[in-house]
Design a protein around this motif. Structure first.
Motif, PDB file in Angstrom:
ATOM      1  N   VAL A  78      -3.350   1.994  11.484  1.00  0.00           N
ATOM      2  CA  VAL A  78      -3.066   2.293  10.073  1.00  0.00           C
ATOM      3  C   VAL A  78      -2.341   3.634   9.957  1.00  0.00           C
ATOM      4  O   VAL A  78      -1.404   3.792   9.155  1.00  0.00           O
ATOM      5  N   LEU A 114      -2.978   4.270   2.506  1.00  0.00           N
ATOM      6  CA  LEU A 114      -3.085   4.163   3.966  1.00  0.00           C
ATOM      7  C   LEU A 114      -3.881   5.335   4.551  1.00  0.00           C
ATOM      8  O   LEU A 114      -4.733   5.143   5.422  1.00  0.00           O
ATOM      9  N   GLU A 144      -7.444   4.906   3.898  1.00  0.00           N
ATOM     10  CA  GLU A 144      -7.989   3.885   4.795  1.00  0.00           C
ATOM     11  C   GLU A 144      -8.230   4.466   6.193  1.00  0.00           C
ATOM     12  O   GLU A 144      -9.219   4.143   6.853  1.00  0.00           O
ATOM     13  N   VAL A 145      -7.314   5.335   6.628  1.00  0.00           N
ATOM     14  CA  VAL A 145      -7.476   6.001   7.931  1.00  0.00           C
ATOM     15  C   VAL A 145      -8.790   6.779   7.962  1.00  0.00           C
ATOM     16  O   VAL A 145      -9.565   6.698   8.929  1.00  0.00           O
ATOM     17  N   LYS A 186       0.818  -1.202   0.000  1.00  0.00           N
ATOM     18  CA  LYS A 186       0.000   0.000   0.000  1.00  0.00           C
ATOM     19  C   LYS A 186       0.853   1.253   0.000  1.00  0.00           C
ATOM     20  O   LYS A 186       1.882   1.315   0.671  1.00  0.00           O
ATOM     21  N   GLU A 221      -8.477   0.809  15.154  1.00  0.00           N
ATOM     22  CA  GLU A 221      -7.925   0.307  13.889  1.00  0.00           C
ATOM     23  C   GLU A 221      -7.313   1.446  13.080  1.00  0.00           C
ATOM     24  O   GLU A 221      -6.267   1.285  12.442  1.00  0.00           O
ATOM     25  N   GLN A 248       1.236   3.233  10.749  1.00  0.00           N
ATOM     26  CA  GLN A 248       1.927   2.626   9.592  1.00  0.00           C
ATOM     27  C   GLN A 248       2.217   3.688   8.533  1.00  0.00           C
ATOM     28  O   GLN A 248       3.313   3.723   7.947  1.00  0.00           O
ATOM     29  N   ALA A 249       1.228   4.559   8.279  1.00  0.00           N
ATOM     30  CA  ALA A 249       1.388   5.604   7.264  1.00  0.00           C
ATOM     31  C   ALA A 249       2.534   6.545   7.628  1.00  0.00           C
ATOM     32  O   ALA A 249       3.340   6.945   6.768  1.00  0.00           O
TER      33      ALA A 249
END
Length: 1022
Positions: free
Chosen positions: A26, A7, A10-11, A2, A22, A29-30
């Motif tokens: 994410v 990301l 998705e957030v 991704k 969740e 991670q981003a």
């Protein structure tokens, strides 16, 4: 693999779905990916820092969020020198964090800088400009600066509504925020529709759990809680708490707020055991979330202290109150509602402990802050005025106390009227009851210190005139307006309301019954569905009532000048008003929790000639008077147990019809004798009773213990629900009265032929109305005598005649009236501790009515034929009457038993037909207070109407007709058929006297007992 873009997208999706834990994973991670790809400043790194910080802020992790927001802002400022949307966003977000932490002085310059930047970049409407306006408004609201906040909130909402035509999260947020501002100002009418729109919008966005839905549920519950609508608030609070707990597994501000709010509701209801653990959980959560000062932490300390104070745990409460006050004073350097509330609460604590010198300066500081913040009527100013007034009275400074409490009670009236403009009848009654303590405390002050002081007594009467029967006055103003040409466009909605009310009545009166052939569980299921149906219909009816109220401003009574001067001007010459009032006495010097004493009756006397010569007279404790009233009613209704023992001797039964003046004389001594020194020169008396006094015809009380003369022999008495009723006499409509209308002898068994049973004095039993054949010849005689063509008898005596015929000049209805007792089995109130909750099935306006053609068919659960729809339901409920147009009706005569009875409500009159005809506009109502013999009633009414038609005033004609019945002899009765029937009834049916006695005593006044004639009273204009 991704991308950063994937990301971050998705957030946002997870955030919108409320999946914050969740989303944080994410977002982390981003940020790691962005930093690995870009060693220096980069837009992706700045965006990732901002996103993660926003998620931390949402979770209440403010310490973790702040360095990320600051890094993001600094990076964006290096990347984009000058004005740039990314920099403005970052400024706004850091300002938002500071606001949530109570760091208002640091937040404001960031918000202003962001707003100026966006306005320079976007000249027209833009979402970012609207967001910035909204956030700056929120900052001002947090500081109590409502005048600055409102225009910004409105600009933001209008901008979003132009940008997004349908549902949109920003529109929902803006609706909610403006509603919150209105609630904070006590503007509940303005707040409720906005809260509901926001909630409905969020629920369309998010089908499952979501923080915005939980917040919206919580906020609507707060509004209901503020209005004392606890039954409406509790389920919403619980839904919000359960949702936030599912959304956030650890400590979170939303969970803490929800715990606190539910605890506050329980404390308001006196459910201290339920409240304490919730308060403690909320406080411990706030303390873990915020190590420094924070408004929510201060509020939590304050609320737990208030619980301890309510429980009398003063030592536990004081340190918490002090901590809260010191924290708020550090947070807010100027005026702020929370500081004022904290000062007030600490003052109350000292007040309750008798530490008056410590309490007074705190109360004064709180009041000064509130008055600077709120220029109009506001609940917090009202509370503060009352608290200071009570303290001053306890310190034996009654004049200063009167000044504060009089200002408070006038503000209370303004707030009540504002509430009327967006509420249902049930909610208006709650509003009056909620403020009853202020009314009682004010009258207690006047009665204890100023009963002989002209200025204070005059002002006290003004307060009583405004407050008594206030909901009836509002409903009458609404009815008057709705039937005028100005509101013809609302007629369809008004008719829909009446249809809903009729559906509710039918559903209530058709409950499920157990079936022995089916399991009991089936019955319980059907019973649950039945109760749910009733609740839904009641909710729909109330909602439509509220919508109509918002469109008819007259319901607020704003343009009605109600005071002693206006009333005195409308009273006939040489008349006097006696305004009775019952209130619980407040002892200002008693220890906390023991202030309220037994209720008392007082009377205000107002002369037509002199509006300033008001007298206020004590009648003593209410309980002995109420007990006497019950005994007098038994005497008047011939229900007093015989002291002669058992037996059926004619002499013993005959004594039953001889008036025993013992209890009536004792009652007169208490409620009328104290007024004699003022009333003696006046023969024309208007009496506005209160509570149980509404059930007594004053005229039948004896002048002395001999019982030879009655008050009616010396005075002409008429009745009003409140003295302000006389102000309605001058109302003029744009309509004219229609032809007079007579309805008599309905066929209660329609479509079957009338029953062959003989009618008796008893009105009804077991859902069965007996025929009233005697009313038919009287109705024909009156119709002929008064040249009234509209005469409806038998099958044609239908319920719908009244709704189809607006304002008949004279309306005479000869039928059965009824008032059914409250049914415990129909009590659908969920919370027994909510003393203001009224089960719809037990509404007195549904339990009182008049019987028309088909009434027996309807009450026995049978369906009237399809071709009989014009007949309605066979019963005209008091609720139906309250909606018809009688504003040009000169007089309504109800030749029916118990039409003056109903549920007696303190300060609000008698709920039933008596209230219904008054709010429908009927100028004069002739009704009865107990069951009376049909034939005697017909004779009395024939005499009354003959005199009215000859030009005699209605009140004088009624008095003359009653005197005729009271003094008529046996010989005179035997001169005409109806009189012979009355005499025969004594011989045959009642077996009271013998034919020998009748022959030997032709001059005996057979009907002299007030039972036969005293039940009839006149209410209204005479």
């Amino acid at each position: 693999m991704k991308t950063i873009e994937d990301l971050n997208k998705e957030v946002v999706e997870l955030y919108n779905e409320g999946k914050f834990n969740e989303a944080i994973l994410v977002a982390e991670q981003a940020l790691i990916l962005a930093k690995s790809l870009h060693s220096g400043d980069h837009a992706d790194v700045a965006s990732s820092l901002n996103n993660l910080a926003s998620l931390y802020r949402t979770q209440g992790l403010y310490r973790e969020a702040e360095p990320l927001y600051q890094q993001a802002l600094e990076m964006k400022q290096r990347l984009f020198p000058g004005d740039h949307a990314a920099v403005a966003t970052s400024l706004n977000n850091l300002g938002l964090l500071y606001q949530f932490q109570g760091r208002y002085s640091e937040a404001e310059p960031l918000y202003n800088k962001a707003l100026k930047m966006w306005q320079w970049m976007f000249k027209g409407d833009h979402p970012d400009v609207a967001t910035s306006l909204n956030n700056l408004a929120g900052l001002y609201e947090s500081q109590g600066d409502y005048s600055e906040a409102e225009p910004l909130y409105k600009k933001a909402l209008e901008m979003w509504q132009r940008l997004f035509k349908g549902d949109h999260p920003d529109v929902a947020t803006s609706l909610n925020n403006l509603a919150e501002l209105y609630r904070s100002q006590g503007r509940y009418r303005d707040a409720e529709p906005l809260y509901k729109q926001a909630l409905e919008m969020w629920q369309r966005f998010f089908k499952g759990d979501h923080p915005h839905v939980a917040i919206s549920l919580n906020n609507l519950a707060l509004l209901y809680d503020s209005q004392g609508r606890y039954r409406d608030a509790e389920p919403l609070y619980k839904q919000a708490l359960e949702m936030t707990k599912r959304l956030f597994t650890g400590d979170n501000p939303d969970v803490a707020i929800s715990l606190n709010n539910l605890a506050e509701l329980y404390r308001s209801q006196g459910r201290y055991r339920d409240a304490e653990p919730l308060y403690k959980q909320a406080l411990e959560m706030w303390q873990r979330l915020f190590s420094d000062d924070h408004p929510d932490l201060a509020k939590s300390l304050n609320n737990l202290a208030s619980l301890y104070r309510s429980q009398g745990r003063y030592r536990d409460a004081e340190p918490l109150y002090r901590q809260a006050l010191e924290m708020w004073q550090r947070l807010f350097k100027g005026d702020h509602p929370d500081v004022a509330t904290s000062l007030n609460n600490l003052a109350e604590l000292y007040d309750f402990q008798g530490l008056y010198p410590e309490a007074e300066p705190l109360y004064e500081q709180a009041l000064e802050i509130y008055q600077r913040l709120f220029t109009g009527a506001h609940p917090d100013v009202l509370l503060s005025l009352n608290n200071l007034g009570l303290l001053l009275a306890a310190m034996h400074r009654p004049k200063a106390a009167f000044e504060k409490m009089h200002e408070a009670i006038e503000m209370d009236d303004r707030l009540i009227r504002l509430n009327f403009a967006f509420s249902s009848e049930q909610e208006r009654l709650k509003s009056i009851k909620n403020s009853r303590v202020n009314f009682d405390a004010f009258l207690s002050l006047v009665s204890q210190y100023f009963s002989n002081s002209p200025e204070q007594v005059q002002k006290a009467l003004d307060v009583v005139l405004k407050r008594k029967s206030m909901t009836a006055a509002a409903l009458a103003a609404f009815n008057f307006a709705i039937h005028s040409q100005r509101y013809s466009h609302l007629k369809p909605e008004f008719n829909r309301l009446r249809s809903l009310q009729e559906q509710l009545y039918h559903r209530i009166n058709n409950p499920p019954l157990p079936d022995i052939e089916k399991p009991i569980e089936v019955y319980h299921t059907r019973l649950g569905e039945y109760q749910k149906d009733i609740a839904e219909l009641e909710q729909q009816s109330q909602q439509l009532e509220k919508e109509l109220a918002t469109q008819v401003p007259e319901i607020q009574l704003e343009h009605q000048t109600v005071d002693r001067r206006a009333v005195a001007l409308e009273l006939p010459a040489n008349a006097v008003l006696v305004e009775y009032v019952r209130f619980d006495r407040y002892d200002f010097t008693a220890p906390e929790g023991k202030n309220w004493k037994s209720a008392e009756y007082w009377a205000f006397i107002l002369l037509a000639e002199d509006s300033d010569a008001v007298q206020m007279i004590s009648l003593g404790e209410a309980q002995p008077i109420d007990e006497l009233i019950e005994k007098v009613r038994q005497v008047l209704e011939l229900k007093t147990p015989s002291k002669q023992g058992k037996g059926n001797k004619k002499g013993t039964l005959f004594k039953k019809y001889q008036y025993n003046p013992e209890y009536p004389n004792a009652l007169r001594e208490k409620i009328f004798t104290p007024l004699l020194s003022i009333l003696q020169p006046y023969q024309n008396i208007f009496i506005a009773p209160d509570f149980q006094l509404s059930l007594i015809p004053f005229g039948v009380l004896p002048v002395d213990e001999t019982g030879q003369q009655l008050l009616r022999d010396n005075y002409q008495i008429s009745y009003l629900s409140s003295g302000k009723d006389v102000l309605r006499w001058k109302l003029e409509t744009d309509r004219t009265a229609s032809e007079s209308l007579i309805i008599a002898n309905p066929n209660f068994d329609y479509p079957d032929p009338p029953s062959e049973e003989t009618s008796e004095t008893q009105d009804s039993h077991d859902n069965y109305f007996k025929p009233l054949r005697e009313t038919e010849p009287l109705a024909k005689s009156i119709a002929k005598k008064l040249a009234i063509p509209n005469l409806y008898l038998g099958d044609e005596a239908v319920e719908t005649l009244l709704s189809q015929t607006a304002s008949p000049r004279i309306l005479l209805i000869a039928t059965h009236g009824y008032f059914e007792p409250e049914s415990p089995s129909l009590n659908l109130t969920e919370n027994p501790l909510d003393r203001f909750a009224v089960a719809p099935a037990n509404n007195a306006m549904i339990r009182a009515g008049l019987a028309f053609a088909g009434a027996n068919t309807s009450r026995q659960g049978k369906t009237l034929p399809e071709d009989a729809k014009k007949m309605g339901k066979g019963l005209l409920l008091a609720q139906d009457v309250a909606g018809i147009d009688l504003w040009e009706n000169e007089v309504t005569i109800l030749i029916a038993c118990q039409t003056g009875l109903g549920d007696v409500q303190l300060g609000e009159g008698v709920f039933g037909l008596r209230r219904a005809f008054a709010v429908a506009g009927c100028k004069a109502l002739i009704m009865s207070l107990w069951e009376v013999p049909t034939r005697v009633s017909l004779l009395l009414m024939d005499r009354f109407l003959s005199d009215v038609e000859q030009g005699l005033g209605k009140r004088e004609a009624l008095l003359k007709a009653q005197s005729y019945i009271r003094t008529i002899t046996i010989q005179e009765l035997r001169q005409f058929p109806l009189g012979c029937d009355i005499v025969d009834e004594f011989i045959d049916d009642k077996k009271v006297i013998s034919e020998e006695f009748i022959e030997a005593n032709p001059d005996y006044q057979l009907l002299s007992h007030p039972y036969f004639w005293g039940a009839w009273i006149s209410q209204g204009e005479m």
